[in-house]
Design an enzyme around this catalytic site. Structure first.
Site, PDB file in Angstrom:
ATOM      1  CB  CYS A  21      -0.962   0.037   1.188  1.00  0.00           C
ATOM      2  SG  CYS A  21      -0.436  -0.845   2.637  1.00  0.00           S
ATOM      3  N   GLY A  64      -1.129   0.482  -4.601  1.00  0.00           N
ATOM      4  CA  GLY A  64      -2.317  -0.198  -4.111  1.00  0.00           C
ATOM      5  C   GLY A  64      -3.526   0.213  -4.902  1.00  0.00           C
ATOM      6  CG  ASN A  68       3.899   0.592   2.601  1.00  0.00           C
ATOM      7  OD1 ASN A  68       4.930   1.100   2.184  1.00  0.00           O
ATOM      8  ND2 ASN A  68       3.441  -0.536   2.108  1.00  0.00           N
ATOM      9  N   GLY A  69       3.207  -2.024   4.783  1.00  0.00           N
ATOM     10  CA  GLY A  69       4.121  -3.077   5.196  1.00  0.00           C
ATOM     11  C   GLY A  69       3.376  -4.308   5.670  1.00  0.00           C
ATOM     12  CB  CYS A  92      12.091  -3.377   0.095  1.00  0.00           C
ATOM     13  SG  CYS A  92      11.513  -4.377  -1.295  1.00  0.00           S
ATOM     14  CE1 TYR A 150       7.129  -5.920 -11.114  1.00  0.00           C
ATOM     15  CE2 TYR A 150       6.163  -5.071  -9.103  1.00  0.00           C
ATOM     16  CZ  TYR A 150       6.036  -5.753 -10.292  1.00  0.00           C
ATOM     17  OH  TYR A 150       4.831  -6.262 -10.651  1.00  0.00           O
ATOM     18  CB  SER A 186       8.436  -1.368 -15.751  1.00  0.00           C
ATOM     19  OG  SER A 186       8.387  -2.675 -16.259  1.00  0.00           O
ATOM     20  CG  ASP A 236      10.516  -4.797 -14.182  1.00  0.00           C
ATOM     21  OD1 ASP A 236      10.092  -5.935 -14.421  1.00  0.00           O
ATOM     22  OD2 ASP A 236       9.769  -3.837 -13.926  1.00  0.00           O
ATOM     23  CB  CYS A 267      15.417  -6.391   2.603  1.00  0.00           C
ATOM     24  SG  CYS A 267      14.617  -8.001   2.727  1.00  0.00           S
ATOM     25  CB  CYS A 303      12.305 -11.679  -2.836  1.00  0.00           C
ATOM     26  SG  CYS A 303      13.028 -10.200  -3.589  1.00  0.00           S
TER      27      CYS A 303
END
Length: 499
Positions: free
Chosen positions: A17, A49, A124-125, A283, A289, A330, A393, A485, A488
């Site tokens: 979000c 979002g 947000n998170g 992140c 992205y 993108s 991307d 981070c 992923c």
């Protein structure tokens, strides 16, 4: 992929979000149209979002007005709605659900009663220890009305901190108590009476920044105004919202920082240390992205980082082709820099249909089989009988890329090579991104060298993790503490996961 609003539910990664807040400076009642400023801010954060949106405003006297609804920001708020949202201060939110279903009850901002009156919270998170916190809240006899971890944050903020409140409400103490229980992931905007509190978790996993609202007379000029002359202050998930509301970038909220924003200005109230020390964990996929390319993180523009990713990819995996192109749009900054680095012409090969939208009613078999052809038209004259390298991307499940390669080859491409301006996604995210399960990710279904065959491509290479980190860190000022981070990509999560 985030900024061009791909609606391929099979391919799209989604941010949790976006949050936005605004405070008018100077005399109240203000002449600023707070509701319209927040509305424009949420439009600027629409890429973060697209399920629901909400705005809560206040005159600063403890009473609130609010409007929430399902859908895009433009569909939720009418001009009549915005006229009714009178206020000197307010908070907005646009949501994609990670924890909690896509339902009216989960729409933020949340407004709850405390011993000191109403508080409004936008989040947000995603909390990595939501299970333990939920149990703690329930054991205290507090019922929960949603499945959203954002409600857990709201309920924890209603508690009186252990340090007590002998001199009245101590919001810094309450927020610090929350942060001691929740290591990550959250950026928050909290409204109480005449103040906003902008908060980032100690790891700084999700972004948050502050902008200064300028007087109309200086909006077209290059000069700034003093903090005292500002017409107000805004806080936003991304700085891309600032130009549309007449604001200038002021600064980021630091990892672990609690910032108090009022009509008197911006004041840093406290910085909470990270558990066991260590570096921040912003992140890295915000750069790759999620963020709009005109946003600024860590004092550098996202667009420039994406360019450096393309240049780094060209150094790591060059290819002998006739032209460089991209999946619109993108990866365009990376593709153009990849082409420039190798001295190969950049040329568009696909024309995007921007009006396909999401299909809610299952189409006929014929329409389903058309797939990517509904979204992209081949610019055949640009690539017929030529060798292409196509940049994207990121790749999640790979269904779209497989169809695009098939489309290009069927339309006359001699060769199609794929380069990805980020490393392969191999692990789920538990901090606010809806990355699919590990088994669904194409990078886990077969060896990397086999993915090219699966796509029907002549070759495929991903940017290395080290290359991505180099591209991101190159633009960060010397001496600034930073860390990212990459969970992923590597499976190394910044903190223990407790569900």
């Amino acid at each position: 992929m985030a900024e061009d609003f791909r609606n391929d539910e099979e391919e799209e990664l989604r941010e949790a979000c976006g949050v936005f807040g605004c405070v008018a400076a100077g005399k109240w009642p203000t002449q600023l149209d707070i509701a319209h400023i927040i509305h424009l801010g949420l439009v600027g954060l629409q890429h973060r979002g697209q399920e629901s949106a909400g705005i809560v405003t206040s005159m600063g006297n403890g009473r609130t007005r609010q409007k929430k609804g399902m859908g895009f920001v433009g569909a939720v708020f009418s001009e009549e709605d915005l006229q009714k949202l009178k206020g000197n201060i307010g908070v907005g939110h646009t949501r994609y659900s990670t924890q909690g279903a896509s339902e009216l009850v989960n729409i933020q901002p949340f407004v709850v009663e405390t011993i000191h009156g109403l508080i409004t919270v936008a989040h947000n998170g995603e909390l990595v220890n939501a299970g333990a916190l939920k149990k703690e809240v329930l054991l205290h006899g507090v019922g929960l009305s949603t499945a959203s971890d954002s409600e857990l944050i709201t309920q924890l903020l209603t508690r009186t901190p252990e340090c007590g409140e002998p001199e009245g409400v101590n919001w810094v103490g309450r927020i610090k108590a929350l942060m001691s229980k929740a290591p990550t992931s959250y950026s928050l905007v909290v409204m109480h009476d005449d103040k906003l509190y902008a908060v980032r978790d100690p790891y700084g996993n999700r972004p948050l920044c502050i902008g200064k609202l300028l007087p109309a007379a200086v909006l077209t000029g290059k000069f700034d105004v003093s903090d005292e002359a500002a017409e107000g202050w805004i806080v936003s998930s991304e700085s891309c919202t600032f130009h549309s509301v007449g604001a200038r970038y002021h600064r980021e909220v630091l990892p672990g920082e609690i910032v108090e924003i009022s009509r008197q200005g911006v004041k840093s109230r406290h910085i909470v240390s990270r558990p066991n020390g260590g570096l921040p964990a912003f992140c890295i996929f915000e750069y790759v992205y999620f963020a709009r390319p005109d946003s600024i993180f860590e004092d550098q523009m996202v667009y420039r980082v994406r360019q450096r990713c393309g240049a780094q990819l060209a150094k790591e995996f060059p290819v002998d082709v006739d032209l460089v192109s991209t999946v619109p749009e993108s990866a365009t900054p990376a593709a153009m820099e990849y082409a420039k680095t190798l001295g190969i012409p950049y040329q568009e090969v696909l024309c995007k249909n921007r009006y396909v939208g999401r299909t809610f009613i299952q189409p006929s078999m014929r329409l389903r089989q058309l797939g990517v052809a509904k979204k992209f038209g081949p610019l055949t004259d640009n690539f017929k009988d030529k060798k292409i390298v196509l940049l994207d991307d990121s790749i999640v499940r790979g269904n779209t890329m497989r169809a695009i390669v098939r489309l290009l080859k069927a339309s006359g491409a001699k060769e199609v090579h794929i380069r990805v301006a980020s490393p392969p996604i191999k692990y789920p995210c538990y901090m606010g991104i809806n990355i699919p399960t590990k088994e669904e990710l194409v990078a886990n279904q077969m060896p990397i060298e086999k993915i090219a065959d699966y796509f029907g491509a002549d070759s495929l290479h991903y940017l290395t993790v080290e290359g991505l980190q180099r591209a991101v860190e190159e633009g960060i000022k010397s001496g600034r503490e930073h860390g990212h981070c990459t969970a992923c990509l590597t499976g190394n999560y910044p903190t223990k996961l407790d569900w």
